[in-house]
Every structure is written in C-alpha cells, then in structure tokens.
Design a protein around this motif. Structure first.
Motif, mmCIF file in Angstrom:
data_model
loop_
_atom_site.group_PDB
_atom_site.id
_atom_site.type_symbol
_atom_site.label_atom_id
_atom_site.label_comp_id
_atom_site.label_asym_id
_atom_site.label_seq_id
_atom_site.Cartn_x
_atom_site.Cartn_y
_atom_site.Cartn_z
ATOM 1 N N ASP A 176 -0.588 -12.219 -3.175
ATOM 2 C CA ASP A 176 -0.252 -13.721 -3.235
ATOM 3 C C ASP A 176 -1.749 -14.379 -3.233
ATOM 4 O OD1 ASP A 176 2.304 -12.897 -3.391
ATOM 5 O OD2 ASP A 176 2.710 -13.361 -1.178
ATOM 6 N N ALA A 177 -2.712 -14.043 -2.758
ATOM 7 C CA ALA A 177 -3.837 -14.927 -2.203
ATOM 8 C C ALA A 177 -4.868 -14.886 -3.558
ATOM 9 C CB ALA A 177 -4.596 -14.274 -1.054
ATOM 10 N N ARG A 178 -4.833 -14.029 -4.270
ATOM 11 C CA ARG A 178 -5.939 -13.988 -5.201
ATOM 12 C C ARG A 178 -5.342 -15.232 -6.232
ATOM 13 N NH1 ARG A 178 -3.856 -8.475 -8.182
ATOM 14 N NH2 ARG A 178 -1.694 -9.086 -8.785
ATOM 15 N N VAL A 179 -6.523 -15.883 -6.902
ATOM 16 C CA VAL A 179 -6.435 -16.554 -7.478
ATOM 17 C C VAL A 179 -6.330 -16.355 -8.998
ATOM 18 C CG1 VAL A 179 -7.644 -19.037 -8.554
ATOM 19 C CG2 VAL A 179 -7.439 -18.198 -6.042
ATOM 20 N N ASP A 180 -7.251 -15.345 -9.501
ATOM 21 C CA ASP A 180 -7.351 -14.857 -10.814
ATOM 22 C C ASP A 180 -6.459 -13.573 -10.720
ATOM 23 O OD1 ASP A 180 -8.081 -13.718 -13.053
ATOM 24 O OD2 ASP A 180 -10.208 -13.709 -13.063
ATOM 25 N N GLU A 181 -5.440 -13.596 -11.558
ATOM 26 C CA GLU A 181 -4.689 -12.408 -11.430
ATOM 27 C C GLU A 181 -5.498 -11.021 -11.902
ATOM 28 O OE1 GLU A 181 -0.484 -13.042 -12.983
ATOM 29 O OE2 GLU A 181 -0.269 -14.575 -11.460
ATOM 30 N N SER A 182 -6.524 -11.176 -12.942
ATOM 31 C CA SER A 182 -7.136 -10.306 -13.280
ATOM 32 C C SER A 182 -7.880 -9.329 -12.011
ATOM 33 C CB SER A 182 -8.184 -10.599 -14.143
ATOM 34 O OG SER A 182 -7.790 -11.224 -15.452
ATOM 35 N N VAL A 183 -8.094 -9.888 -11.256
ATOM 36 C CA VAL A 183 -8.618 -9.309 -9.805
ATOM 37 C C VAL A 183 -7.771 -8.149 -9.311
ATOM 38 C CG1 VAL A 183 -9.396 -9.431 -7.582
ATOM 39 C CG2 VAL A 183 -10.031 -11.274 -9.224
ATOM 40 N N CYS A 184 -8.134 -7.005 -9.405
ATOM 41 C CA CYS A 184 -7.323 -5.958 -9.010
ATOM 42 C C CYS A 184 -7.252 -5.674 -7.528
ATOM 43 C CB CYS A 184 -7.994 -4.621 -9.550
ATOM 44 S SG CYS A 184 -7.701 -4.386 -11.305
ATOM 45 N N ILE A 185 -6.291 -5.244 -6.870
ATOM 46 C CA ILE A 185 -5.999 -5.083 -5.534
ATOM 47 C C ILE A 185 -5.783 -3.390 -5.428
ATOM 48 C CG2 ILE A 185 -4.632 -5.130 -3.384
ATOM 49 C CD1 ILE A 185 -6.027 -7.726 -4.334
ATOM 50 N N ILE A 186 -6.821 -2.850 -4.749
ATOM 51 C CA ILE A 186 -6.722 -1.282 -4.485
ATOM 52 C C ILE A 186 -6.348 -1.158 -3.116
ATOM 53 C CG2 ILE A 186 -8.207 0.711 -4.510
ATOM 54 C CD1 ILE A 186 -10.283 -0.818 -6.250
ATOM 55 N N ALA A 187 -5.376 -0.383 -3.098
ATOM 56 C CA ALA A 187 -4.673 0.157 -1.757
ATOM 57 C C ALA A 187 -5.127 1.453 -1.446
ATOM 58 C CB ALA A 187 -3.226 0.138 -1.931
ATOM 59 N N ARG A 188 -5.827 1.745 -0.429
ATOM 60 C CA ARG A 188 -6.259 3.052 0.103
ATOM 61 C C ARG A 188 -5.549 3.408 1.304
ATOM 62 N NH1 ARG A 188 -12.252 4.356 2.447
ATOM 63 N NH2 ARG A 188 -11.774 5.120 4.242
ATOM 64 N N THR A 189 -4.921 4.786 1.176
ATOM 65 C CA THR A 189 -4.474 5.196 2.370
ATOM 66 C C THR A 189 -5.321 6.413 3.009
ATOM 67 O OG1 THR A 189 -2.442 6.457 3.258
ATOM 68 C CG2 THR A 189 -3.065 6.934 0.999
ATOM 69 N N ASP A 190 -5.518 6.407 4.403
ATOM 70 C CA ASP A 190 -6.232 7.544 4.895
ATOM 71 C C ASP A 190 -5.296 8.587 5.715
ATOM 72 O OD1 ASP A 190 -9.522 6.779 5.322
ATOM 73 O OD2 ASP A 190 -8.198 5.128 4.794
ATOM 74 N N ALA A 191 -3.918 8.522 5.257
ATOM 75 C CA ALA A 191 -2.891 9.277 6.025
ATOM 76 C C ALA A 191 -2.958 10.733 6.027
ATOM 77 C CB ALA A 191 -1.652 8.805 5.631
ATOM 78 N N ARG A 192 -3.637 11.243 4.630
ATOM 79 C CA ARG A 192 -3.836 12.571 4.556
ATOM 80 C C ARG A 192 -4.012 13.550 5.668
ATOM 81 N NH1 ARG A 192 -3.742 16.751 5.275
ATOM 82 N NH2 ARG A 192 -4.112 18.815 4.014
ATOM 83 N N VAL A 193 -5.410 13.049 6.503
ATOM 84 C CA VAL A 193 -5.700 13.639 7.664
ATOM 85 C C VAL A 193 -5.003 13.325 9.183
ATOM 86 C CG1 VAL A 193 -7.777 14.331 6.903
ATOM 87 C CG2 VAL A 193 -7.682 12.209 8.153
#
Length: 296
Positions: free
Chosen positions: A143-160
């Motif tokens: 919701d916060a990004r102004v330019d919809e081209s900007v990518c949001i990357i979601a990282r999870t550290d749940a493996r370990v």
C-alpha cells in the motif's frame, strides 16, 4: 528510480535469470556495474560490516540504509534491490521504510519475518514473528509504494526455526498477501533449494553464501530461480585482498612492488569518474572577461 524499477520488474516477469552481487557502498556498486551485471543488491550485512565494523545483528538504522541507497543510486544506473531487514518496526514503520527507500532510489525492497533485532540469515539463534504479522507488514508495504513497478520482496527465515514445510507455507502466504518476489532463506540441501520454486508459484531468490547453510551451486544449476544472489562475495574478496596487501606492507614497509595486486592510481580515479568531474569543473568555472561583473 521509476525507470530502473520498471526494468527490474520486466526482467523478473520475462527473464532471463538475474545473477546479482551485493554492494555495501557506491564504489562497489560501480565495480559491479562495470563488470557487466544487470542489478545490484544493497546488502544490509555489508553495510553493517563496512560502515559500522559490526556483524549483521540488526544494528543498522533506516537512515543509514537510505544514505547508502541514495549514494548508490547516484553512482550507477542499475536497479537497486535493497535489503530493509525487518522493515524497522511494525506495519506503520514498514510503510515509512518503503516510502523512504523508494524515494532514495530502490527498485525493489526486501522485508523479512524475523523478530527485531534481526540476525544474519545464516547465524544461529534466529526467531521469527507470527506469519500473520508478516502478512500485515507486506500489506503495508504494498500500500505504501507510490510506483507500482517497485517490487516488494518477502523473505522468510522460518526454515531453521520452524522447519522447511513451515517456510514454504509462509512463502505461499506472503505471495497471497501481495509480495512480488519470494525469498526462502537458508535451505539446507540441494533438494530443499529446488523444492522451493516448484512448491510455491512466483519469482524466487536463491541466496548463496560462502560458509552458510545452503549448498553452493552455480546459477546455471538453479535455473528455476529468478534471482541468484551473491550478497557479500565482493566484500569478502575485498577483505581478503586488503589483508594480503597490508600484511606485505607491514612486513616490507613499502608499496613499490605490489604491482597487479592493487588498482593503479589511474584506474582508481577512472572508477570514481574523476575525468567527468574535471570536465564539469572546467565547464562551470570557465568565465570570460566580458561576463565578469566587477563589484565596487
């Protein structure tokens, strides 16, 4: 900013795969650009190591990341994929983080689901927030990004922390929440690594860390991944080079015989664009006599 974000998004949607080294400062970003890579990863661990002389344990602030992004965006024309750690707080903080880094020049912004203060993805002792809390952070980021081209990357550290299956479930939930790119950190076998993109749709990042928990493979062997990341290999190479040269200088008291082990003076000045700055200085300081105003 908008142009590089659009370029990155098209590349992630259409390929080919991106091989991305990390940079902790603008000079390294310029070296990466000259080496022919198509994007730069602004590494939070690298900023902590080089700017603070500290490990990657959540000490870097948003303002410090912003300053580094601004400098790199000014120095290179490549898309910047920016490590924003946990977003520096709750969903409201995440919204401010995204707006701040987008203005600074980020083409993509990476957020992770660790408890703050975070730790390097390959350190022991990590903890993760509830998946639902991370989902709300992703909603706030989108919701916060102004330019919809900007990518949001979601990282999870749940493996370990919670196991591989939980990490896959979290990645799927984060994709559903609006994340453009997924990043399952620290798979512990080649089978796990390759399972990630086959089980969860969407572009994925493979993070390959020397000394880390994930087995090292070439980008060609990981064709399922949109991005193959080598976040701190440039930093590690620089540290090794400095250690080697400085040991010899300490031993000999001379720099006369270093030869090809160091960048020559002219190459150093070329890398920081001194000729272009010299030309600009000459252009702006050349004032003819008739344009000079005498002050009485």
């Amino acid at each position: 900013m908008g142009a590089t974000a659009a370029i990155l998004r098209r590349r992630l949607e259409s390929g080919p795969q991106l091989v991305v080294p990390g940079a902790a400062n603008a000079l390294t970003a310029r070296v990466i650009e000259e080496a022919g890579f198509d994007a730069v990863y602004v590494t939070g661990a690298g900023i902590a190591n080089t700017f603070l002389g500290a490990p990657d344990i959540g000490l870097v602030t948003l303002s410090e990341v912003r300053q580094h992004v601004e400098a790199m965006a000014d120095a290179v024309g490549l898309p910047l994929i920016v490590d924003a750690d946990t977003g520096f707080g709750n969903p409201l903080n995440v919204a401010r983080t995204v707006r701040t880094l987008e203005k600074a020049g980020a083409a993509a912004i990476q957020l992770e689901d660790q408890v703050s203060p975070k730790k390097c993805g390959h350190f022991a002792g990590k903890r993760v927030i509830p998946a639902g809390e991370m989902v709300q952070k992703i909603h706030a980021a989108v919701d916060a990004r102004v330019d919809e081209s900007v990518c949001i990357i979601a990282r999870t550290d749940a493996r370990v922390v919670e196991g591989f299956d939980s990490a896959l479930e979290r990645a799927a939930a984060y994709r559903e929440a609006g994340a453009d790119v997924l990043f399952v950190e620290a798979p512990q076998s080649l089978d796990e690594l390759r399972t990630v993109p086959s089980k969860v749709p969407g572009p994925h990042i493979a993070n390959l860390v020397e000394g880390g928990k994930t087995p090292l493979r070439s980008a060609d062997e990981l064709s399922e991944f949109a991005i193959v990341l080598f976040a701190n290999i440039a930093l590690q190479a620089a540290v090794k080079g400095m250690q080697s040269v400085l040991a010899d200088v300490r031993r000999t008291g001379s720099i006369a015989d270093l030869g090809e082990r160091i960048a020559p003076w002219a190459e150093r000045q070329r890398m920081v664009r001194k000729p272009a700055f010299d030309e600009a200085e000459q252009r702006y300081s050349a004032v003819s006599d008739e344009n000079t105003v005498e002050v009485r």
